[in-house]
Design an enzyme around this catalytic site. Structure first.
Site, PDB file in Angstrom:
ATOM      1  N   ASP A  20       0.923  -1.071   0.114  1.00 42.30           N
ATOM      2  CA  ASP A  20       0.040  -0.016   0.082  1.00 42.30           C
ATOM      3  C   ASP A  20       0.868   1.260   0.030  1.00 42.30           C
ATOM      4  O   ASP A  20       1.870   1.231   0.483  1.00 42.30           O
ATOM      5  CB  ASP A  20      -0.977   0.012   1.143  1.00 42.30           C
ATOM      6  CG  ASP A  20      -2.248   0.962   1.206  1.00 42.30           C
ATOM      7  OD1 ASP A  20      -2.366   1.414   0.136  1.00 42.30           O
ATOM      8  OD2 ASP A  20      -2.778   1.239   2.073  1.00 42.30           O
ATOM      9  N   GLY A  23       0.090   5.547  -4.403  1.00 40.67           N
ATOM     10  CA  GLY A  23      -0.587   6.650  -4.787  1.00 40.67           C
ATOM     11  C   GLY A  23      -0.061   7.886  -3.886  1.00 40.67           C
ATOM     12  O   GLY A  23       0.330   8.808  -4.445  1.00 40.67           O
ATOM     13  N   ARG A  24       0.068   7.579  -2.567  1.00 38.25           N
ATOM     14  CA  ARG A  24       0.564   8.682  -1.654  1.00 38.25           C
ATOM     15  C   ARG A  24       2.364   8.962  -2.001  1.00 38.25           C
ATOM     16  O   ARG A  24       2.633  10.322  -2.020  1.00 38.25           O
ATOM     17  CB  ARG A  24       0.401   8.126  -0.234  1.00 38.25           C
ATOM     18  CG  ARG A  24      -0.801   8.638   0.592  1.00 38.25           C
ATOM     19  CD  ARG A  24      -1.174   7.799   1.822  1.00 38.25           C
ATOM     20  NE  ARG A  24      -1.416   6.377   1.414  1.00 38.25           N
ATOM     21  CZ  ARG A  24      -1.950   5.410   2.198  1.00 38.25           C
ATOM     22  NH1 ARG A  24      -1.551   5.732   3.597  1.00 38.25           N
ATOM     23  NH2 ARG A  24      -2.193   4.370   1.756  1.00 38.25           N
ATOM     24  N   TRP A  25       2.876   8.016  -2.420  1.00 43.11           N
ATOM     25  CA  TRP A  25       4.342   8.141  -2.823  1.00 43.11           C
ATOM     26  C   TRP A  25       4.161   9.037  -3.896  1.00 43.11           C
ATOM     27  O   TRP A  25       5.411  10.097  -4.009  1.00 43.11           O
ATOM     28  CB  TRP A  25       4.923   6.782  -3.128  1.00 43.11           C
ATOM     29  CG  TRP A  25       6.620   6.911  -3.266  1.00 43.11           C
ATOM     30  CD1 TRP A  25       7.530   6.828  -2.555  1.00 43.11           C
ATOM     31  CD2 TRP A  25       6.981   6.974  -4.511  1.00 43.11           C
ATOM     32  NE1 TRP A  25       8.831   6.838  -2.954  1.00 43.11           N
ATOM     33  CE2 TRP A  25       8.426   6.893  -4.411  1.00 43.11           C
ATOM     34  CE3 TRP A  25       6.415   7.349  -5.909  1.00 43.11           C
ATOM     35  CZ2 TRP A  25       9.466   7.392  -5.329  1.00 43.11           C
ATOM     36  CZ3 TRP A  25       7.529   7.525  -6.947  1.00 43.11           C
ATOM     37  CH2 TRP A  25       8.998   7.499  -6.656  1.00 43.11           C
ATOM     38  N   HIS A  37       2.940   3.397  -8.816  1.00 44.74           N
ATOM     39  CA  HIS A  37       2.639   1.884  -9.130  1.00 44.74           C
ATOM     40  C   HIS A  37       4.062   1.438  -9.743  1.00 44.74           C
ATOM     41  O   HIS A  37       4.384   0.436  -9.535  1.00 44.74           O
ATOM     42  CB  HIS A  37       1.438   1.797 -10.081  1.00 44.74           C
ATOM     43  CG  HIS A  37       0.229   2.012  -9.269  1.00 44.74           C
ATOM     44  ND1 HIS A  37       0.024   1.469  -7.913  1.00 44.74           N
ATOM     45  CD2 HIS A  37      -0.919   2.747  -9.570  1.00 44.74           C
ATOM     46  CE1 HIS A  37      -1.209   2.168  -7.573  1.00 44.74           C
ATOM     47  NE2 HIS A  37      -1.829   2.588  -8.659  1.00 44.74           N
ATOM     48  N   SER A  65      -6.912  -6.199  -6.086  1.00 42.69           N
ATOM     49  CA  SER A  65      -8.100  -6.772  -5.506  1.00 42.69           C
ATOM     50  C   SER A  65      -9.173  -6.605  -6.496  1.00 42.69           C
ATOM     51  O   SER A  65      -9.210  -5.849  -7.334  1.00 42.69           O
ATOM     52  CB  SER A  65      -8.209  -5.928  -4.434  1.00 42.69           C
ATOM     53  OG  SER A  65      -8.924  -4.673  -4.494  1.00 42.69           O
ATOM     54  N   THR A  66     -10.112  -7.394  -6.222  1.00 38.39           N
ATOM     55  CA  THR A  66     -11.573  -7.289  -6.643  1.00 38.39           C
ATOM     56  C   THR A  66     -12.023  -5.959  -6.671  1.00 38.39           C
ATOM     57  O   THR A  66     -12.960  -5.570  -7.655  1.00 38.39           O
ATOM     58  CB  THR A  66     -12.473  -8.246  -6.120  1.00 38.39           C
ATOM     59  OG1 THR A  66     -12.605  -8.189  -4.737  1.00 38.39           O
ATOM     60  CG2 THR A  66     -12.193  -9.866  -6.887  1.00 38.39           C
ATOM     61  N   LEU A 131      11.832 -19.928  -4.310  1.00 37.64           N
ATOM     62  CA  LEU A 131      10.636 -19.153  -3.801  1.00 37.64           C
ATOM     63  C   LEU A 131       9.445 -19.436  -4.568  1.00 37.64           C
ATOM     64  O   LEU A 131       9.399 -19.164  -5.765  1.00 37.64           O
ATOM     65  CB  LEU A 131      11.161 -17.579  -3.998  1.00 37.64           C
ATOM     66  CG  LEU A 131      10.226 -16.736  -3.413  1.00 37.64           C
ATOM     67  CD1 LEU A 131       9.973 -16.454  -1.821  1.00 37.64           C
ATOM     68  CD2 LEU A 131      10.709 -15.347  -4.010  1.00 37.64           C
ATOM     69  N   ARG A 188       1.892  -4.935   5.999  1.00 35.54           N
ATOM     70  CA  ARG A 188       1.076  -4.105   5.440  1.00 35.54           C
ATOM     71  C   ARG A 188       1.906  -2.720   5.374  1.00 35.54           C
ATOM     72  O   ARG A 188       2.563  -2.262   6.406  1.00 35.54           O
ATOM     73  CB  ARG A 188      -0.307  -3.914   5.993  1.00 35.54           C
ATOM     74  CG  ARG A 188      -1.118  -2.732   5.405  1.00 35.54           C
ATOM     75  CD  ARG A 188      -2.379  -2.916   5.237  1.00 35.54           C
ATOM     76  NE  ARG A 188      -3.095  -1.816   4.328  1.00 35.54           N
ATOM     77  CZ  ARG A 188      -4.154  -1.871   3.860  1.00 35.54           C
ATOM     78  NH1 ARG A 188      -5.156  -2.908   4.401  1.00 35.54           N
ATOM     79  NH2 ARG A 188      -4.723  -0.672   3.127  1.00 35.54           N
TER      80      ARG A 188
HETATM   81  C1  FPP Z   1      -2.022   0.156  -3.281  1.00 36.28           C
HETATM   82  O1  FPP Z   1      -1.269   1.643  -3.468  1.00 36.28           O
HETATM   83  C2  FPP Z   1      -1.292  -0.620  -4.575  1.00 36.28           C
HETATM   84  C3  FPP Z   1      -2.081  -1.314  -5.531  1.00 36.28           C
HETATM   85  C4  FPP Z   1      -3.447  -1.048  -5.528  1.00 36.28           C
HETATM   86  C5  FPP Z   1      -1.654  -1.824  -6.613  1.00 36.28           C
HETATM   87  C6  FPP Z   1      -0.176  -2.735  -6.243  1.00 36.28           C
HETATM   88  C7  FPP Z   1       0.638  -2.760  -7.551  1.00 36.28           C
HETATM   89  C8  FPP Z   1       1.922  -2.826  -7.569  1.00 36.28           C
HETATM   90  C9  FPP Z   1       2.790  -2.642  -6.627  1.00 36.28           C
HETATM   91  C10 FPP Z   1       2.645  -2.369  -9.066  1.00 36.28           C
HETATM   92  C11 FPP Z   1       2.334  -3.733 -10.081  1.00 36.28           C
HETATM   93  C12 FPP Z   1       2.571  -5.089  -9.478  1.00 36.28           C
HETATM   94  C13 FPP Z   1       3.407  -6.048  -9.850  1.00 36.28           C
HETATM   95  C14 FPP Z   1       3.297  -7.199  -9.320  1.00 36.28           C
HETATM   96  C15 FPP Z   1       4.151  -5.642 -10.985  1.00 36.28           C
HETATM   97  P1  FPP Z   1      -2.383   2.563  -3.643  1.00 36.28           P
HETATM   98  O2  FPP Z   1      -2.778   2.940  -4.945  1.00 36.28           O
HETATM   99  O3  FPP Z   1      -3.766   2.223  -2.760  1.00 36.28           O
HETATM  100  O4  FPP Z   1      -1.855   3.807  -2.690  1.00 36.28           O
HETATM  101  P2  FPP Z   1      -2.357   5.061  -1.648  1.00 36.28           P
HETATM  102  O5  FPP Z   1      -3.235   4.179  -0.710  1.00 36.28           O
HETATM  103  O6  FPP Z   1      -1.429   5.512  -1.259  1.00 36.28           O
HETATM  104  O7  FPP Z   1      -3.318   5.706  -2.635  1.00 36.28           O
END
Ligand code: FPP
Length: 251
Positions: A20, A23-25, A37, A65-66, A131, A188
């Protein structure tokens, strides 16, 4: 316990991660969410490497996620493209490093090019076992449990299964994670204290480590710190302190 004191017996066999904070990053830098992402997908490689160095056998990542379909269309398609790119660029490394790729979730609903690459990557890495890297894609814990219940109900209806023979072991064998041990440690990132519909059945006895670090900033040292935190916990599976030594882990 300091991270450098990790010994093999204190290393979790299976780590699950809710990645998680992408987006914040990005927002902190005034960049589009997809940049977060993209950076997050680099963390996947770093963390998989760190898991292998530590001797972790299973790494399960909540990648889509769904509920994530509800995000803006360009973010969804951007995530799918990132996934496709990750698969095309990393399979050779996976083969070289003994990583087996697996998925949980309803991957049949993913865009066809992603599904095709996934299937190919899983076939190409099927014989590896250093792994097991499982990507949760179009995954939801409730959805998985409902699907398992459906499968069991079909068995009962067909007469191949007796209601009395339904137990925890049988139920678990109908989940997407069949054959995998339950996670020992859930990490998390970005500080949120939620399970977010991830591995609802499997996390029953899992230790939870929440870090403030955002996923794109999460690296090998953070993984070591999480493992050290895990090693300091006393796992009792509901038993008393005195009886904890003789625990048989529930199936
Ligand atoms: C949550 O951050 C992250 C996701 C919903 C997607 C995770 C995807 C990746 C790490 C990249 C692609 C994956 C692979 C396996 C190549 P958020 O967008 O909810 O962050 P925020 O809560 O700060 O908005």
């Amino acid at each position: 316990m300091h991270a450098s004191l990790i010994t093999p017996s204190t290393v979790p066999r299976h780590i699950a991660i809710i990645m998680d904070g992408n987006g914040r990053w990005a927002r902190e830098r005034g960049w589009p969410r997809l940049k977060g992402h993209e950076q997050g997908s680099l963390s996947v490689r770093r963390v998989a490497d760190a898991c292998m160095s530590a001797g972790v056998e299973y790494l399960t990542l909540y990648a889509f996620s769904t509920e994530n379909w509800r995000r803006p269309a360009h973010e969804v398609s951007g995530l799918m493209l990132l996934l496709e790119r990750f698969l095309s660029e990393k399979v050779a490394d996976m083969i070289e490093n003994g990583v087996r790729l697996a998925t949980i979730g309803r991957t049949e609903a993913l865009p066809a090019p992603v599904k095709k690459r996934l299937d190919r990557a899983m076939a190409d890495t099927a014989h590896n076992n250093r792994l097991i890297l499982t990507l949760a894609l179009n995954y939801g814990g409730r959805d998985e449990i409902v699907e398992a219940a459906r499968g069991i109900a079909r068995g009962v209806q067909a007469g191949t299964l007796k209601p009395e023979s339904i137990n925890q072991e049988l139920f678990a064998s109908h989940l997407d994670t069949r054959g995998m041990p339950d996670p020992d440690l859930l990490i998390r990132t970005s500080g949120e204290m939620r399970i977010s519909n991830f591995l609802l059945w499997q996390l029953s006895y899992t230790e939870i480590h929440v870090t403030q670090k955002l996923w794109p900033d999460f690296g090998a040292d953070d993984l070591k710190a999480a493992i050290a935190d895990y090693a300091s916990r006393e796992r009792r599976y509901g038993a008393s302190m005195e009886n904890a030594a003789s625990i048989t882990i529930p199936s």
